[in-house]
Design an enzyme around this catalytic site. Structure first.
Site, PDB file in Angstrom:
ATOM      1  N   GLU A  44       0.839  -1.201   0.000  1.00 52.25           N
ATOM      2  CA  GLU A  44       0.000   0.000   0.000  1.00 52.25           C
ATOM      3  C   GLU A  44       0.875   1.253   0.000  1.00 52.25           C
ATOM      4  O   GLU A  44       1.926   1.298   0.654  1.00 52.25           O
ATOM      5  CB  GLU A  44      -0.869  -0.014   1.259  1.00 52.25           C
ATOM      6  CG  GLU A  44      -1.729   1.219   1.465  1.00 52.25           C
ATOM      7  CD  GLU A  44      -2.477   1.197   2.794  1.00 52.25           C
ATOM      8  OE1 GLU A  44      -3.475   1.932   2.913  1.00 52.25           O
ATOM      9  OE2 GLU A  44      -2.065   0.453   3.716  1.00 52.25           O
ATOM     10  N   LYS A 131      -9.110   3.133  -2.613  1.00 51.49           N
ATOM     11  CA  LYS A 131      -9.534   2.695  -1.283  1.00 51.49           C
ATOM     12  C   LYS A 131     -10.855   3.350  -0.919  1.00 51.49           C
ATOM     13  O   LYS A 131     -10.996   4.575  -0.981  1.00 51.49           O
ATOM     14  CB  LYS A 131      -8.459   3.059  -0.265  1.00 51.49           C
ATOM     15  CG  LYS A 131      -8.596   2.399   1.092  1.00 51.49           C
ATOM     16  CD  LYS A 131      -7.363   2.712   1.938  1.00 51.49           C
ATOM     17  CE  LYS A 131      -7.364   1.947   3.257  1.00 51.49           C
ATOM     18  NZ  LYS A 131      -6.144   2.230   4.045  1.00 51.49           N
ATOM     19  N   CYS A 165      -5.458  -2.779   2.604  1.00 56.17           N
ATOM     20  CA  CYS A 165      -5.315  -2.685   4.054  1.00 56.17           C
ATOM     21  C   CYS A 165      -6.632  -2.982   4.784  1.00 56.17           C
ATOM     22  O   CYS A 165      -7.222  -4.026   4.579  1.00 56.17           O
ATOM     23  CB  CYS A 165      -4.726  -1.323   4.419  1.00 56.17           C
ATOM     24  SG  CYS A 165      -3.807  -1.331   5.999  1.00 56.17           S
TER      25      CYS A 165
END
Length: 307
Positions: A44, A131, A165
């Protein structure tokens, strides 16, 4: 072919900036070629950086000028899509024959997104995922993605999908990805805790898919010459813990801790049918008569112009 080699490249953002980080990634070309990996997953926020411990001058109800300067520097370190960085990564994919999935900080005007890119050996940049829900104070610096960037991409290794994540903890997002037939679940992250290993094994077992988690590795605050209040100055900011997991939750490779490296495993996507014999989370084990999920995949725009 169902058999292929896949990899997690555990590497950190360079304190010297995005250009040096990209150079460090490109330096793995020989090792990627030698491994025969058809898919390489990277962490990430690799290009652009994950400024762990930074507060961007913000207190509840007000923001300090130095925080605006910190954000301006962070904005300058982000990348445009497409841009010279994606061209360089496309070249790496082409030369190695590997599909690349990696985290970047995407610059879109004055807003930044934590994004995962998909680069195909023949087609270059083919997709991205923004995200959906930045975690905690990440919301100060990153915008939220929408349902238009939830791709599952065909690759030589199998059908690849990426979740970044702590998005991995969102049950409905996982269900949406499973429903798209994901075979290899990519999890770019900076979560270096042991409990993360439990989440990766759970997702592999729940989705009956292969999971590749690639985490950054970062030195301690003392080594970096930075102050991270509340953090042991001699403890690595991010220690890695990249891992590759099989569809019944078995660890195939890793976790790799405390160093940069290419973690590899051989997988066989033909195993997935056998793995799903007794549990297919969006198939025979689902109860659509009781539960259903609606996914809005339309791109959201603040202003729409019609002529």
């Amino acid at each position: 072919m169902a058999l292929s080699t896949v990899a997690a490249l555990q590497i950190g953002s360079s304190p010297e900036g995005t250009a040096q980080t990209l150079a460090n990634v490109l330096a793995f070309e020989g090792e990627i070629k030698a491994s025969g990996a058809r898919l390489v997953v990277m962490p990430e926020a690799l290009l652009g950086g994950y400024p762990k411990g930074e507060i961007f001058g913000t207190r509840l109800g007000y923001r300090l000028p130095e925080g605006r300067e910190a954000y301006a520097r962070y904005h300058a370190s982000a990348i445009d899509l497409p841009g010279p960085e994606t061209e360089a990564l496309a070249g790496l994919a082409q030369r190695t024959g590997a599909t690349l999935v990696l985290g970047v900080i995407e610059r879109a005007g004055s807003t930044l997104y934590c994004t995962a890119l998909y680069l195909d050996p023949e087609k270059g940049l083919v997709a991205k995922h923004r995200k959906l829900m930045p975690t905690g104070t990440e919301r100060l610096i990153w915008g939220q993605g929408d349902g238009s960037t939830l791709p599952v991409v065909e690759s030589a290794a199998g059908r690849v999908g990426g979740v970044i994540c702590w998005e991995n903890h969102m049950p409905l997002l996982r269900t949406a990805m499973y429903a798209q037939g994901v075979q290899i679940w990519c999890a770019p992250t900076v979560d270096e805790r042991d409990i993360w290993q439990c989440s990766m094994r759970h997702i592999a077992h729940e989705g009956r898919c292969f999971v590749i988690s690639a985490c950054q590795v970062q030195p301690s605050p003392r080594e970096l010459g930075v102050d991270a209040p509340g953090w042991d100055a001699d403890r690595p900011l991010i220690r890695g813990n990249s891992v590759i997991v099989g569809p019944l939750g078995d660890v195939l490779a890793g976790p790799l801790q405390g160093k940069t490296g290419l973690l590899t495993a051989q997988i066989d996507t033909a195993e997935l049918v056998r793995a799903r014999y007794d549990f297919d989370v969006v198939g025979h084990y689902a109860r659509p008569d009781i539960f259903s999920l609606h996914v809005d995949r339309r791109a959201r725009q603040t202003v729409a112009f019609e002529d």
